[in-house]
Design an enzyme around this catalytic site. Sequence first.
Site, PDB file in Angstrom:
ATOM      1  N   ASN A   9       0.874  -1.167   0.000  1.00 59.47           N
ATOM      2  CA  ASN A   9       0.000   0.000   0.000  1.00 59.47           C
ATOM      3  C   ASN A   9       0.919   1.227   0.000  1.00 59.47           C
ATOM      4  O   ASN A   9       1.397   1.661   1.047  1.00 59.47           O
ATOM      5  CB  ASN A   9      -0.861  -0.083   1.272  1.00 59.47           C
ATOM      6  CG  ASN A   9      -1.732   1.126   1.481  1.00 59.47           C
ATOM      7  OD1 ASN A   9      -1.666   2.101   0.736  1.00 59.47           O
ATOM      8  ND2 ASN A   9      -2.542   1.070   2.520  1.00 59.47           N
ATOM      9  N   LYS A  16       3.030   0.839   3.242  1.00 57.87           N
ATOM     10  CA  LYS A  16       2.670  -0.175   4.227  1.00 57.87           C
ATOM     11  C   LYS A  16       2.711  -1.550   3.571  1.00 57.87           C
ATOM     12  O   LYS A  16       2.426  -1.664   2.373  1.00 57.87           O
ATOM     13  CB  LYS A  16       1.258   0.089   4.773  1.00 57.87           C
ATOM     14  CG  LYS A  16       1.175   1.391   5.547  1.00 57.87           C
ATOM     15  CD  LYS A  16      -0.216   1.612   6.116  1.00 57.87           C
ATOM     16  CE  LYS A  16      -0.233   2.935   6.870  1.00 57.87           C
ATOM     17  NZ  LYS A  16      -1.526   3.533   7.007  1.00 57.87           N
ATOM     18  N   ARG A  88      -2.630  -1.992  -3.304  1.00 61.26           N
ATOM     19  CA  ARG A  88      -3.726  -1.029  -3.160  1.00 61.26           C
ATOM     20  C   ARG A  88      -3.507   0.042  -4.226  1.00 61.26           C
ATOM     21  O   ARG A  88      -2.419   0.620  -4.321  1.00 61.26           O
ATOM     22  CB  ARG A  88      -3.679  -0.402  -1.777  1.00 61.26           C
ATOM     23  CG  ARG A  88      -4.743   0.640  -1.595  1.00 61.26           C
ATOM     24  CD  ARG A  88      -4.617   1.290  -0.249  1.00 61.26           C
ATOM     25  NE  ARG A  88      -5.641   2.287  -0.048  1.00 61.26           N
ATOM     26  CZ  ARG A  88      -5.708   3.041   1.028  1.00 61.26           C
ATOM     27  NH1 ARG A  88      -4.824   2.903   1.989  1.00 61.26           N
ATOM     28  NH2 ARG A  88      -6.659   3.938   1.149  1.00 61.26           N
ATOM     29  N   HIS A 176     -11.142   5.383  -0.165  1.00 54.73           N
ATOM     30  CA  HIS A 176     -11.156   4.561   1.057  1.00 54.73           C
ATOM     31  C   HIS A 176     -12.036   3.320   0.905  1.00 54.73           C
ATOM     32  O   HIS A 176     -12.549   2.771   1.889  1.00 54.73           O
ATOM     33  CB  HIS A 176     -11.655   5.366   2.285  1.00 54.73           C
ATOM     34  CG  HIS A 176     -10.648   6.359   2.779  1.00 54.73           C
ATOM     35  ND1 HIS A 176     -10.979   7.651   3.122  1.00 54.73           N
ATOM     36  CD2 HIS A 176      -9.328   6.254   2.991  1.00 54.73           C
ATOM     37  CE1 HIS A 176      -9.908   8.299   3.510  1.00 54.73           C
ATOM     38  NE2 HIS A 176      -8.880   7.479   3.433  1.00 54.73           N
ATOM     39  N   LEU A 204     -11.693   7.947   9.671  1.00 57.05           N
ATOM     40  CA  LEU A 204     -10.971   9.150  10.069  1.00 57.05           C
ATOM     41  C   LEU A 204      -9.518   8.797  10.369  1.00 57.05           C
ATOM     42  O   LEU A 204      -9.180   8.326  11.462  1.00 57.05           O
ATOM     43  CB  LEU A 204     -11.632   9.775  11.316  1.00 57.05           C
ATOM     44  CG  LEU A 204     -13.149  10.010  11.241  1.00 57.05           C
ATOM     45  CD1 LEU A 204     -13.660  10.611  12.542  1.00 57.05           C
ATOM     46  CD2 LEU A 204     -13.502  10.922  10.064  1.00 57.05           C
ATOM     47  N   ARG A 236      -5.080  17.948   4.516  1.00 57.46           N
ATOM     48  CA  ARG A 236      -5.905  18.321   3.346  1.00 57.46           C
ATOM     49  C   ARG A 236      -7.119  19.134   3.802  1.00 57.46           C
ATOM     50  O   ARG A 236      -7.637  18.905   4.884  1.00 57.46           O
ATOM     51  CB  ARG A 236      -6.385  17.070   2.616  1.00 57.46           C
ATOM     52  CG  ARG A 236      -5.262  16.297   1.968  1.00 57.46           C
ATOM     53  CD  ARG A 236      -5.768  15.033   1.312  1.00 57.46           C
ATOM     54  NE  ARG A 236      -4.999  13.880   1.737  1.00 57.46           N
ATOM     55  CZ  ARG A 236      -5.380  12.617   1.622  1.00 57.46           C
ATOM     56  NH1 ARG A 236      -6.538  12.337   1.068  1.00 57.46           N
ATOM     57  NH2 ARG A 236      -4.618  11.635   2.051  1.00 57.46           N
ATOM     58  N   ARG A 280      -3.461  13.233  18.484  1.00 61.00           N
ATOM     59  CA  ARG A 280      -3.093  13.062  19.903  1.00 61.00           C
ATOM     60  C   ARG A 280      -2.537  14.366  20.475  1.00 61.00           C
ATOM     61  O   ARG A 280      -2.888  14.793  21.565  1.00 61.00           O
ATOM     62  CB  ARG A 280      -2.026  11.972  20.049  1.00 61.00           C
ATOM     63  CG  ARG A 280      -2.606  10.594  20.038  1.00 61.00           C
ATOM     64  CD  ARG A 280      -1.555   9.566  19.782  1.00 61.00           C
ATOM     65  NE  ARG A 280      -1.023   9.694  18.422  1.00 61.00           N
ATOM     66  CZ  ARG A 280      -0.392   8.729  17.783  1.00 61.00           C
ATOM     67  NH1 ARG A 280      -0.172   7.600  18.371  1.00 61.00           N
ATOM     68  NH2 ARG A 280       0.039   8.910  16.551  1.00 61.00           N
ATOM     69  N   GLY A 325     -10.686   7.637  14.258  1.00 64.58           N
ATOM     70  CA  GLY A 325     -11.981   7.019  14.560  1.00 64.58           C
ATOM     71  C   GLY A 325     -11.858   5.865  15.545  1.00 64.58           C
ATOM     72  O   GLY A 325     -12.715   5.678  16.408  1.00 64.58           O
ATOM     73  N   GLU A 326     -10.760   5.102  15.441  1.00 59.65           N
ATOM     74  CA  GLU A 326     -10.594   3.937  16.311  1.00 59.65           C
ATOM     75  C   GLU A 326     -10.073   4.316  17.695  1.00 59.65           C
ATOM     76  O   GLU A 326     -10.304   3.596  18.662  1.00 59.65           O
ATOM     77  CB  GLU A 326      -9.600   2.945  15.680  1.00 59.65           C
ATOM     78  CG  GLU A 326     -10.148   2.248  14.452  1.00 59.65           C
ATOM     79  CD  GLU A 326      -9.042   1.686  13.556  1.00 59.65           C
ATOM     80  OE1 GLU A 326      -7.928   1.416  14.046  1.00 59.65           O
ATOM     81  OE2 GLU A 326      -9.298   1.537  12.343  1.00 59.65           O
ATOM     82  N   ASN A 327      -9.339   5.441  17.775  1.00 55.81           N
ATOM     83  CA  ASN A 327      -8.598   5.713  19.016  1.00 55.81           C
ATOM     84  C   ASN A 327      -8.916   7.008  19.734  1.00 55.81           C
ATOM     85  O   ASN A 327      -8.613   7.134  20.911  1.00 55.81           O
ATOM     86  CB  ASN A 327      -7.085   5.741  18.710  1.00 55.81           C
ATOM     87  CG  ASN A 327      -6.599   4.436  18.123  1.00 55.81           C
ATOM     88  OD1 ASN A 327      -6.663   3.417  18.781  1.00 55.81           O
ATOM     89  ND2 ASN A 327      -6.125   4.472  16.882  1.00 55.81           N
ATOM     90  N   GLU A 372      -7.491  -2.778   5.697  1.00 52.93           N
ATOM     91  CA  GLU A 372      -7.503  -2.729   4.231  1.00 52.93           C
ATOM     92  C   GLU A 372      -6.650  -3.855   3.643  1.00 52.93           C
ATOM     93  O   GLU A 372      -6.961  -4.421   2.598  1.00 52.93           O
ATOM     94  CB  GLU A 372      -6.980  -1.361   3.776  1.00 52.93           C
ATOM     95  CG  GLU A 372      -7.942  -0.242   4.128  1.00 52.93           C
ATOM     96  CD  GLU A 372      -7.284   1.108   4.343  1.00 52.93           C
ATOM     97  OE1 GLU A 372      -6.238   1.164   5.033  1.00 52.93           O
ATOM     98  OE2 GLU A 372      -7.801   2.112   3.838  1.00 52.93           O
TER      99      GLU A 372
END
Length: 388
Positions: A9, A16, A88, A176, A204, A236, A280, A325-327, A372
């Site tokens: 990716n 990745k 990807r 996405h 996100l 962005r 963060r 979104g996850e964290n 993904e």
Amino acid sequence: MDEVFLTLNAGSSSIKFSVFLNQEKLIEKIQGQVENIGPTARLIYKHIGEEKNIIEIGAANHKTALQEIFSRGISSLGGDNITGIGHRIAHGGIDFTKPVKLSKPIIEKLRLLESLAPLHQPHNLKGIEAAQEAFPDAFQIGCFDTAFHRNHDWVNDTFALPRRFYEKGIRRYGFHGLSYDFITSELAKTEPALAKSRVIIAHLGNGASMCGVKEGRSIASTMGFSPLDGLPMGTRCGQLDPGVLLYLMENENMMASEISDLLYKKSGLLGLSGMTNDMRALTSTDKPEAKQALSYYATRTRREIGAMAALLQGVDGLIFCGGIGENSAPMRKMIVNGLEFLGLELDETANLKNNREIGKGKTRILAIKTDEERIIARALREFYSPNS
Ligand code: ADP
């Protein structure tokens, strides 16, 4: 010696990769990335369940970063045999609606789409070239971020420009898609009733978008022609009045390349805070610019949830995924705040604990880790038959 699949990716500043055992139940063996491609690149990888390896590799471009992945990250597999490689690919245009085996003519077609995703597609294609050189015997496929959205109704696929532009491919493609594909497949497995209803998925991460999904099918995306539209992102801008672009060209004498740099790399959370695009850091400072940046991010995201709910004619579930979104419990709280009229209410304790189920209202709210790479590995498995 095991047969394994490699997924690649390649983004604008990172590549990745993952390695999966080629078995019916795909088991991930290695996960890693080269990040900060440029003067201070580093390779980070781990065998699943083991400690991370971090290697400073110094100056690297995409080609040398891939060489590092092939020579160091993947060499740690020992004698395993890479039989399939999945890439990807940001843009599949109008024609590529599902994963495809990569051949010379297909790659030439994908090259024609480079101008539609100039910061992603060229890197994706370089990744394919490098992988073909390094693993000439491996089966290689491409999986498209746009494919999940290719069945939108015309009204959600077009801009209000003269029709000839639509025919030329100036459309709302949406991106996405691999992440949305994974989340909808997870819902189908674990939440069958929700999977058959009206769901808003908010991916996100550094890039961010939202997708309205009805009965498992994407009906609309906040990202449009390019990965710039819709939600504000790390660097962005998200939605922008096109008049701003005309102003920048006519009054600030900015060239296309300068505007591109501004909109892709210097805007969003970074531009608004003047500090960083790291969620963060932004949620743990009291600086007023950081607070305003977060407020803009949450407000625009909330606004798009309302818009998606209108298109879906109601909403049964809101799913958060991606790094933020996850964290990021504080950001999820800011986004959902005020959406009780849609049945969206956070369970604050569950949210702070980063639980999977974080809502307590009529409409479900879930945070699900997206994957993904697994979607790419699944596509490889569907294509690949060791006996063929
Ligand atoms: P990409 O789009 O590059 O894959 P990610 O999905 O990794 O990006 O998301 C990156 C974003 O997620 C950054 O803003 C980062 O600060 C945020 N993030 C990652 N981990 C956490 C965490 N534990 N808490 C809050 N935010 C996080």
